[in-house]
Design an enzyme around this catalytic site. Structure first.
Site, PDB file in Angstrom:
ATOM      1  N   THR A   1       0.838  -1.201   0.000  1.00 22.85           N
ATOM      2  CA  THR A   1       0.000   0.000   0.000  1.00 22.85           C
ATOM      3  C   THR A   1       0.872   1.250   0.000  1.00 22.85           C
ATOM      4  OG1 THR A   1      -1.743  -1.179   1.183  1.00 22.85           O
ATOM      5  CG2 THR A   1      -1.825   1.226   1.245  1.00 22.85           C
TER       6      THR A   1
ATOM      7  N   HIS B   1       2.391   1.727  -3.432  1.00 21.57           N
ATOM      8  CA  HIS B   1       1.392   2.277  -4.359  1.00 21.57           C
ATOM      9  C   HIS B   1       1.191   3.772  -4.105  1.00 21.57           C
ATOM     10  CE1 HIS B   1       0.259  -1.456  -6.275  1.00 21.57           C
ATOM     11  NE2 HIS B   1       0.128  -2.033  -5.086  1.00 21.57           N
TER      12      HIS B   1
ATOM     13  N   HIS C   1       3.001   1.495   8.711  1.00 18.85           N
ATOM     14  CA  HIS C   1       2.073   1.174   9.795  1.00 18.85           C
ATOM     15  C   HIS C   1       2.418  -0.164  10.464  1.00 18.85           C
ATOM     16  CE1 HIS C   1       0.319  -0.381   6.012  1.00 18.85           C
ATOM     17  NE2 HIS C   1       0.080  -1.449   6.752  1.00 18.85           N
TER      18      HIS C   1
END
Length: 69
Positions: free
Chosen positions: A39, A42, A59
């Site tokens: 993520t 991206h 995260h």
């Protein structure tokens, strides 16, 4: 406190941020390692249409508690 921010796709900014103080029921955690996932990649490439910028990535964290409120 050192902070790395993704300002826009493809552009990071490294700078200082004020160290937060934990309030009651909170903890201050010194981050030792940050994992970067797909993520995040991206987002760096600008392929996350629902993300807003600037954004702090990462995260998956490993750290230690240094203070409690």
């Amino acid at each position: 406190m050192l902070q790395v921010t993704l300002r826009e796709p493809g552009a990071f900014e490294v700078g200082e941020a004020p160290q937060p103080q934990p309030a009651a029921g909170e903890a201050l955690v010194r981050i030792r390692r940050v994992g970067v996932c797909g993520t995040d990649l991206h987002a760096f490439k600008g392929r996350q249409p629902f993300f807003s910028y600037p954004r702090i990535l990462g995260h998956e964290l490993g750290g230690e508690v240094v203070a409690v409120g």
